[in-house]
Motif scaffolding. Structure first.
Motif, PDB file in Angstrom:
ATOM      1  N   GLU A  47     -18.382  24.919  -0.094  1.00  0.00           N
ATOM      2  CA  GLU A  47     -18.264  25.541   1.230  1.00  0.00           C
ATOM      3  C   GLU A  47     -16.824  25.702   1.707  1.00  0.00           C
ATOM      4  O   GLU A  47     -16.455  26.793   2.150  1.00  0.00           O
ATOM      5  CB  GLU A  47     -19.103  24.782   2.257  1.00  0.00           C
ATOM      6  N   PRO A  48     -15.968  24.690   1.637  1.00  0.00           N
ATOM      7  CA  PRO A  48     -14.595  24.882   2.106  1.00  0.00           C
ATOM      8  C   PRO A  48     -13.828  25.932   1.299  1.00  0.00           C
ATOM      9  O   PRO A  48     -12.995  26.654   1.846  1.00  0.00           O
ATOM     10  CB  PRO A  48     -13.941  23.504   1.943  1.00  0.00           C
ATOM     11  N   LEU A  49     -14.133  26.033   0.020  1.00  0.00           N
ATOM     12  CA  LEU A  49     -13.451  27.016  -0.819  1.00  0.00           C
ATOM     13  C   LEU A  49     -13.821  28.442  -0.409  1.00  0.00           C
ATOM     14  O   LEU A  49     -12.961  29.323  -0.381  1.00  0.00           O
ATOM     15  CB  LEU A  49     -13.798  26.783  -2.289  1.00  0.00           C
ATOM     16  N   LEU A  50     -15.093  28.660  -0.099  1.00  0.00           N
ATOM     17  CA  LEU A  50     -15.521  29.989   0.313  1.00  0.00           C
ATOM     18  C   LEU A  50     -15.009  30.327   1.714  1.00  0.00           C
ATOM     19  O   LEU A  50     -14.611  31.460   1.971  1.00  0.00           O
ATOM     20  CB  LEU A  50     -17.038  30.109   0.258  1.00  0.00           C
ATOM     21  N   LYS A  51     -14.999  29.343   2.610  1.00  0.00           N
ATOM     22  CA  LYS A  51     -14.506  29.589   3.968  1.00  0.00           C
ATOM     23  C   LYS A  51     -13.022  29.910   3.976  1.00  0.00           C
ATOM     24  O   LYS A  51     -12.540  30.599   4.875  1.00  0.00           O
ATOM     25  CB  LYS A  51     -14.790  28.384   4.865  1.00  0.00           C
ATOM     26  N   ALA A  54     -11.344  35.093   2.966  1.00  0.00           N
ATOM     27  CA  ALA A  54     -11.997  36.069   3.854  1.00  0.00           C
ATOM     28  C   ALA A  54     -12.954  36.999   3.112  1.00  0.00           C
ATOM     29  O   ALA A  54     -13.880  37.545   3.710  1.00  0.00           O
ATOM     30  CB  ALA A  54     -10.944  36.890   4.588  1.00  0.00           C
ATOM     31  N   ARG A  55     -12.762  37.165   1.812  1.00  0.00           N
ATOM     32  CA  ARG A  55     -13.664  38.042   1.039  1.00  0.00           C
ATOM     33  C   ARG A  55     -15.093  37.517   1.020  1.00  0.00           C
ATOM     34  O   ARG A  55     -16.033  38.268   0.763  1.00  0.00           O
ATOM     35  CB  ARG A  55     -13.176  38.184  -0.400  1.00  0.00           C
ATOM     36  N   TYR A  56     -15.261  36.232   1.304  1.00  0.00           N
ATOM     37  CA  TYR A  56     -16.580  35.613   1.177  1.00  0.00           C
ATOM     38  C   TYR A  56     -17.182  35.217   2.520  1.00  0.00           C
ATOM     39  O   TYR A  56     -18.075  34.381   2.575  1.00  0.00           O
ATOM     40  CB  TYR A  56     -16.490  34.397   0.254  1.00  0.00           C
ATOM     41  N   LYS A  57     -16.747  35.866   3.596  1.00  0.00           N
ATOM     42  CA  LYS A  57     -17.263  35.488   4.918  1.00  0.00           C
ATOM     43  C   LYS A  57     -18.740  35.833   5.088  1.00  0.00           C
ATOM     44  O   LYS A  57     -19.411  35.263   5.938  1.00  0.00           O
ATOM     45  CB  LYS A  57     -16.430  36.128   6.031  1.00  0.00           C
ATOM     46  N   ASP A  91     -17.410  28.859 -10.944  1.00  0.00           N
ATOM     47  CA  ASP A  91     -17.375  28.279 -12.290  1.00  0.00           C
ATOM     48  C   ASP A  91     -16.269  27.235 -12.445  1.00  0.00           C
ATOM     49  O   ASP A  91     -16.447  26.255 -13.166  1.00  0.00           O
ATOM     50  CB  ASP A  91     -17.191  29.373 -13.346  1.00  0.00           C
ATOM     51  N   THR A  92     -15.133  27.438 -11.771  1.00  0.00           N
ATOM     52  CA  THR A  92     -14.025  26.486 -11.903  1.00  0.00           C
ATOM     53  C   THR A  92     -14.339  25.139 -11.251  1.00  0.00           C
ATOM     54  O   THR A  92     -13.661  24.157 -11.534  1.00  0.00           O
ATOM     55  CB  THR A  92     -12.720  27.035 -11.299  1.00  0.00           C
ATOM     56  N   THR A  93     -15.372  25.084 -10.409  1.00  0.00           N
ATOM     57  CA  THR A  93     -15.754  23.815  -9.782  1.00  0.00           C
ATOM     58  C   THR A  93     -16.713  23.010 -10.650  1.00  0.00           C
ATOM     59  O   THR A  93     -17.133  21.925 -10.250  1.00  0.00           O
ATOM     60  CB  THR A  93     -16.398  24.048  -8.404  1.00  0.00           C
TER      61      THR A  93
END
Length: 114
Positions: A47-51, A54-57, A91-93
């Protein structure tokens, strides 16, 4: 020479086997429950990575009960490059379970609209 196994050795082996068996899901339902728990924990990591991007809002994360329990990545991204970058980010996570992607690529929707 006595070939009998000492009682304490036999008891220790039995307890060790019982602990091992109890810690490993054996049925499909228990395996799914275990995987869903792993998925929930991994969503908290993602979640913090996506937040932060901005591309993943418009992208949401959750659990997916199919595939024996998985992480679900769903929502809208602007273009195929953003979708590929999102997949690479996830995938990197090193997700501990499968990942189900349900993404709409908005640039392709706009191109298909007459």
């Amino acid at each position: 020479m006595n070939a009998r196994v000492p009682v304490y050795t036999l008891l220790a082996c039995t307890v060790a086997l019982a602990v091992y068996a109890a810690s490993k899901p054996c049925t499909a339902n228990s395996r799914q429950a275990y995987n869903l728990q792993l998925a929930d924990e991994h969503v908290l990591k993602l979640e913090p990575l996506l937040k932060a991007d901005a591309r993943y809002k418009q992208v949401k994360l959750g659990r997916y009960t199919g595939q024996g329990g998985a992480v679900w990545v769903m929502g809208d991204v602007a273009d195929p490059e953003a979708a590929l970058a999102l997949r690479h980010l996830v995938d990197t996570t090193a997700p501990p379970v499968a990942v189900k992607y349900t993404l709409r690529i908005l640039s392709q929707l706009e191109a298909d609209t007459p």
